[in-house]
Design an enzyme around this catalytic site. Structure first.
Site, short mmCIF file in Angstrom:
data_model
loop_
_atom_site.label_atom_id
_atom_site.label_comp_id
_atom_site.label_asym_id
_atom_site.label_seq_id
_atom_site.Cartn_x
_atom_site.Cartn_y
_atom_site.Cartn_z
N ARG A 1 0.82 -1.24 0.00
CA ARG A 1 0.00 0.00 0.00
C ARG A 1 0.84 1.27 0.00
NH1 ARG A 1 -3.42 -2.54 4.00
NH2 ARG A 1 -5.11 -3.60 2.92
N LYS B 1 3.92 11.53 -10.69
CA LYS B 1 3.14 10.69 -11.61
C LYS B 1 3.91 9.40 -11.81
CE LYS B 1 0.37 13.85 -14.40
NZ LYS B 1 0.13 14.39 -15.76
N GLU C 1 11.32 18.71 -23.65
CA GLU C 1 10.57 19.07 -22.43
C GLU C 1 11.06 20.40 -21.87
OE1 GLU C 1 7.92 17.50 -21.36
OE2 GLU C 1 8.05 15.40 -21.97
N LYS D 1 8.17 23.26 -12.88
CA LYS D 1 7.37 22.08 -12.60
C LYS D 1 6.97 22.03 -11.13
CE LYS D 1 6.19 17.53 -13.51
NZ LYS D 1 6.35 16.34 -14.31
N GLU E 1 -3.59 17.22 -11.10
CA GLU E 1 -4.12 17.61 -12.40
C GLU E 1 -5.64 17.72 -12.36
OE1 GLU E 1 -1.98 15.74 -15.69
OE2 GLU E 1 -3.75 16.02 -16.91
N ARG F 1 -1.84 22.02 -13.94
CA ARG F 1 -0.93 20.89 -14.26
C ARG F 1 -1.17 20.37 -15.68
NH1 ARG F 1 1.67 16.14 -10.52
NH2 ARG F 1 2.98 15.34 -12.19
N ASN G 1 0.94 19.10 -20.30
CA ASN G 1 0.67 18.13 -21.35
C ASN G 1 0.73 18.73 -22.76
OD1 ASN G 1 0.22 16.18 -19.38
ND2 ASN G 1 -1.94 16.73 -19.20
N HIS H 1 1.59 16.71 -25.74
CA HIS H 1 1.49 15.31 -25.34
C HIS H 1 0.23 14.61 -25.87
CE1 HIS H 1 4.81 16.51 -22.82
NE2 HIS H 1 4.95 15.28 -22.33
N HIS I 1 1.51 11.46 -27.36
CA HIS I 1 1.19 10.14 -26.81
C HIS I 1 0.50 9.26 -27.85
CE1 HIS I 1 1.40 11.09 -22.20
NE2 HIS I 1 2.59 11.02 -22.78
N HIS J 1 10.41 9.56 -26.40
CA HIS J 1 9.28 10.35 -25.88
C HIS J 1 9.41 11.83 -26.30
CE1 HIS J 1 6.09 11.77 -23.36
NE2 HIS J 1 6.91 12.54 -22.66
N1 GLY Z 1 4.64 15.17 -17.38
C1 GLY Z 1 3.45 15.87 -17.06
C2 GLY Z 1 3.18 15.94 -15.59
O1 GLY Z 1 3.99 15.52 -14.79
O2 GLY Z 1 2.13 16.41 -15.19
#
Ligand code: GLY
Length: 377
Positions: free
Chosen positions: A132, A154, A196, A238, A248, A254, A258, A261, A265, A278
């Protein structure tokens, strides 16, 4: 602003991610790998540590890190997984749980993710779910992981239908960035990380974008001062965004991270995570988002061109290859992305360099048209 005006590249740069009881420090310093043992002993106080890395990084950075742990009196085994996005699967994840049980790890143990975004995401996900949730620390060795993936909690593995489709928010206890690790990073990975870095300039910081334009040659030449500054600045962006919107949330900032992305993605998922790194997929995604913003008259053609020029100067692609999947397949793949809610597409689009917003009103046909119209290389 230029790289020469910043502090000694040997000094530690510290950025704090403010998240109440889950707050932590990002420490950036050349040679930091050899101090991780001492730092870990004071930050985490774990009795047992398991270092997770891959077979490429293990021989270069894993052994020195294991030694540093030993000399700080921490017992820590080193697990080397197969390299590449292919490791972010349920099978590898399960094998890591097995190792955790075999090694007798318990709730007071700590995982150390040593590597790029794949190792960080996977190790973070195992740390989030084993018993957990146990502590973990990020020791990123790629530029991409240093400026993005290792910060913000994340964690995930991929599902065949969705990159990072299975995951959890689980903040690391610390992020230790040894900028010397970039000395041995392959060129292609360095450039992938720059995508990035450019992202932060476009989404919220025009001055930083101009700094990248001026210092790109130094970044590509791996000038330590320029790289440390770019890492610190990206991490500050960040950390602030994550501090304001950890999960997010709807309407939170947040989601702006993206940018590039949604398209990116889809490219990665459609190509089964092979063919583009990526950052390369994100670079094409940023160019496509720029084109969509242009069609909607959200920003000026000169701004779109300035971003595209910087991406190209960084040695990154802005166009898909002729051999890439059909536009209809790429478009269909955007619907499996987590950035879709209730089947509705969401795009982060620039309204100027340094300003972006989330748009939920892009009709499907308009998005498909971008995939169809944009020439391929
Ligand atoms: N890579 C996007 C984020 O961490 O929200």
């Amino acid at each position: 602003m230029n790289s020469a005006s910043h502090s000694d590249s040997g000094a530690a740069r510290v950025v704090r991610v403010e998240l109440g009881p889950r707050s932590y420090e990002i420490r950036i310093q050349p040679g930091l790998l050899l101090k991780v043992g001492q730092l870990l002993a004071t930050t985490v106080k774990a009795r047992r540590v398991l270092v997770v890395t891959d077979r490429n990084i293990g021989p270069v950075h894993g052994r020195p890190l294991a030694k540093a742990l030993q000399s700080a009196g921490i017992s820590g085994d080193l697990i080397e997984l197969p390299p590449g996005e292919g490791a972010k699967t349920w099978e590898v994840c399960k094998s890591l749980y097995d190792i955790c049980f075999d090694q007798g790890l318990d709730r007071s143990s700590c995982l150390v993710a040593l590597g790029g975004g794949v190792i960080g995401d996977l190790t973070g996900f195992v740390a989030a779910t084993f018993m957990r949730g146990i502590d973990f620390v990020q020791v990123p060795t790629t530029l991409l992981a240093m400026v993005d993936a290792s910060v913000g909690g994340k964690t995930a593995i991929d599902h065949p239908r969705s990159k990072n489709g299975i995951g959890a928010f689980h903040q690391p206890r610390a992020v230790f960035i040894d900028s010397d690790a970039l000395k041995t990073l392959p060129d292609r990975d360095l450039k992938s990380g720059l995508a990035e870095v450019i992202k932060y300039g476009v989404i919220e910081d025009a001055a930083f974008f101009a700094w990248i334009e001026q210092n790109l040659a130094a970044l590509l030449a791996r000038d330590p001062e320029a790289l440390s500054y770019a890492i610190e600045h990206s991490c500050r962006s960040k950390a602030r965004i994550v501090g304001e919107d950890e999960r997010e949330s709807e309407g939170g900032n947040r989601a702006l991270l993206n940018y590039g992305h949604t398209f990116g993605h889809a490219i990665e998922a459609c190509l089964n995570y092979q063919g583009y790194l990526h950052g390369e997929a994100v670079a094409i995604g940023m160019a496509l988002a720029g084109e969509l913003a242009l069609r909607r008259k959200l920003w000026k053609p000169e701004e779109a061109e300035r971003v595209e020029k910087l991406i190209l100067r960084a040695g990154l692609p802005t166009k898909l290859r002729l051999s890439d999947p059909a536009p209809e397949l790429l478009h269909a793949a955007t619907f499996s992305d987590k950035k879709t809610r209730g089947g509705q597409l969401r795009f982060v689009l620039p309204t100027a360099i340094g300003k972006t917003a989330v748009f939920k009103d892009v009709p499907e046909a308009e998005a498909l048209k971008v995939w169809q119209d944009v020439p391929r290389a």
